[in-house]
Design a protein around this motif. Structure first.
Motif, short mmCIF file in Angstrom:
data_model
loop_
_atom_site.label_atom_id
_atom_site.label_comp_id
_atom_site.label_asym_id
_atom_site.label_seq_id
_atom_site.Cartn_x
_atom_site.Cartn_y
_atom_site.Cartn_z
N THR A 186 0.83 -1.21 0.00
CA THR A 186 0.00 0.00 0.00
C THR A 186 0.86 1.25 0.00
N VAL A 187 1.88 1.27 0.85
CA VAL A 187 2.75 2.45 0.94
C VAL A 187 3.48 2.69 -0.37
N LYS A 188 4.00 1.64 -0.96
CA LYS A 188 4.72 1.81 -2.22
C LYS A 188 3.78 2.30 -3.33
N ALA A 189 2.53 1.86 -3.30
CA ALA A 189 1.56 2.33 -4.28
C ALA A 189 1.23 3.81 -4.05
N LEU A 190 1.13 4.22 -2.79
CA LEU A 190 0.88 5.63 -2.47
C LEU A 190 2.00 6.51 -3.01
N VAL A 191 3.23 6.09 -2.77
CA VAL A 191 4.38 6.88 -3.22
C VAL A 191 4.44 6.92 -4.74
N ALA A 192 4.14 5.80 -5.38
CA ALA A 192 4.14 5.75 -6.84
C ALA A 192 3.10 6.70 -7.43
N SER A 193 2.04 6.98 -6.67
CA SER A 193 0.99 7.90 -7.14
C SER A 193 1.30 9.35 -6.79
N GLY A 194 2.46 9.60 -6.17
CA GLY A 194 2.87 10.96 -5.86
C GLY A 194 2.68 11.39 -4.42
N LYS A 195 2.17 10.50 -3.56
CA LYS A 195 1.99 10.82 -2.15
C LYS A 195 3.33 10.74 -1.40
N THR A 196 3.37 11.36 -0.25
CA THR A 196 4.54 11.32 0.63
C THR A 196 4.16 10.58 1.90
N VAL A 197 4.99 9.62 2.30
CA VAL A 197 4.74 8.84 3.52
C VAL A 197 5.93 9.00 4.46
N ILE A 198 5.64 9.28 5.71
CA ILE A 198 6.65 9.34 6.76
C ILE A 198 6.19 8.40 7.86
N SER A 199 7.02 7.41 8.19
CA SER A 199 6.60 6.41 9.17
C SER A 199 7.67 6.20 10.23
N VAL A 200 7.21 5.93 11.43
CA VAL A 200 8.08 5.46 12.51
C VAL A 200 7.91 3.95 12.60
N LEU A 201 9.02 3.23 12.54
CA LEU A 201 8.97 1.77 12.57
C LEU A 201 10.03 1.22 13.51
N HIS A 202 9.63 0.26 14.35
CA HIS A 202 10.60 -0.50 15.14
C HIS A 202 11.23 -1.61 14.31
N GLU A 203 10.51 -2.08 13.32
CA GLU A 203 11.00 -3.17 12.49
C GLU A 203 11.99 -2.61 11.46
N VAL A 204 13.28 -2.68 11.80
CA VAL A 204 14.30 -2.02 10.98
C VAL A 204 14.33 -2.59 9.57
N SER A 205 14.11 -3.89 9.42
CA SER A 205 14.12 -4.47 8.07
C SER A 205 13.01 -3.89 7.21
N PHE A 206 11.83 -3.64 7.79
CA PHE A 206 10.76 -2.98 7.04
C PHE A 206 11.14 -1.53 6.77
N ALA A 207 11.73 -0.86 7.75
CA ALA A 207 12.13 0.54 7.56
C ALA A 207 13.10 0.68 6.40
N LEU A 208 13.93 -0.32 6.19
CA LEU A 208 14.93 -0.27 5.12
C LEU A 208 14.32 -0.45 3.73
N GLN A 209 13.02 -0.77 3.66
CA GLN A 209 12.34 -0.85 2.38
C GLN A 209 11.93 0.54 1.87
N ALA A 210 12.08 1.55 2.73
CA ALA A 210 11.72 2.91 2.35
C ALA A 210 12.73 3.49 1.37
N ASP A 211 12.43 4.69 0.86
CA ASP A 211 13.38 5.38 0.00
C ASP A 211 14.50 6.01 0.82
N GLU A 212 14.12 6.67 1.92
CA GLU A 212 15.09 7.34 2.77
C GLU A 212 14.85 6.97 4.22
N VAL A 213 15.90 7.17 5.02
CA VAL A 213 15.80 6.88 6.44
C VAL A 213 16.33 8.07 7.24
N VAL A 214 15.63 8.38 8.31
CA VAL A 214 16.07 9.38 9.30
C VAL A 214 16.41 8.62 10.57
N VAL A 215 17.61 8.84 11.08
CA VAL A 215 18.08 8.13 12.27
C VAL A 215 18.15 9.11 13.43
#
Length: 259
Positions: A186-215
């Motif tokens: 769902t998130v990747k589809a949102l971004v592909a449609s031009g939306k911006t997603v910012i998420s807080v995740l404890h699951e680092v492996s899922f977080a690494l699927q994002a485009d960018e990371v803030v540490v």
């Protein structure tokens, strides 16, 4: 007089925030690019959820924030509610409301006061409930749903806003692995449609699927970069005291504990 300009989809400048007398965020400045998914990671107490709440305008803070080129503080509340959608941790909602009615709450920023829901509103809610695989229990109350089912309904409410920017704090909470994967799609589809997603995740492996990371660590910005960059991997490993390592597996970056 200098007119402030705000770049990116969301930006935060010189942000400081407290919980009681304790400083939770300390002079954080960060810009989140448009049409990208940025994940925020860091150890417990790093200030991740606090930063997201600042961006959502939910808590007091010092500094300035911008949304889609405008000052959030000066933006009309209803306009901001249409452009910025929020999914929080353990978000409360009345247990006697049906899943459909909860998702319809996401359409309130688009409706006139006391006006009935429009055809567009109903279409947005139906699409959101289908997207989160929650349509089948649309007539059930929230109190009748499991934790994972409730989370999917709350996600549908956030999607129903159809905002340009979505903020999600621990969106994978209570979701089983298949529905965690659905969220990722769902998130990747949102971004592909031009939306911006910012998420807080404890699951680092899922977080690494994002485009960018803030540490974050100890309320400070430690790093921002592409999830694929070695510098980002080193920054993540450092804030977790080298207790995990980031490796490439089947073409994806994953975080594995060091035992």
């Amino acid at each position: 007089m200098t007119v402030a300009t705000f770049s990116g989809a969301v930006c935060a400048r010189d942000i400081s925030a407290k919980a009681g007398k304790a400083i939770v965020l300390n002079d954080v400045s960060v810009t989140f690019p448009r049409a990208r998914w940025t994940s925020i990671v860091g150890p417990n107490g790093a200030g991740k959820s606090t930063l997201l709440k600042v961006l959502a305008g939910l808590i007091p803070f010092d500094g300035t924030t911008g949304l889609l080129g405008q000052s959030m503080q000066k933006m009309p509340v209803k306009l901001r509610a249409r452009q910025l959608s929020w999914l929080g941790q353990n978000q409360a909602s009345a247990d006697d409301l049906t899943a459909y009615d909860v998702a319809m709450l996401g359409r309130l920023p688009h409706q006139l006061w006391l006006a009935a829901a429009s055809h567009v509103d109903h279409a947005a809610v139906e699409a959101a409930l289908h997207q989160t695989h929650a349509w089948q229990w649309r007539d059930r109350t929230l109190g009748q749903l499991s934790g994972g089912e409730r989370q999917r309904v709350l996600l549908a409410r956030a999607l129903a806003v159809q905002a340009e920017v979505l903020l999600m704090d621990e969106p994978l909470a209570n979701l089983d692995p298949p529905h965690q994967t659905d969220w990722l799609v769902t998130v990747k589809a949102l971004v592909a449609s031009g939306k911006t997603v910012i998420s807080v995740l404890h699951e680092v492996s899922f977080a690494l699927q994002a485009d960018e990371v803030v540490v974050l660590a100890s309320g400070r910005l430690m790093h921002q970069g592409l999830c694929s960059d070695a510098a980002s991997h080193r920054a993540i490993e450092k804030v977790f005291d080298q207790r995990l390592g980031i490796h490439q597996l089947a073409g994806q970056w994953v975080a594995l504990p060091k035992i």
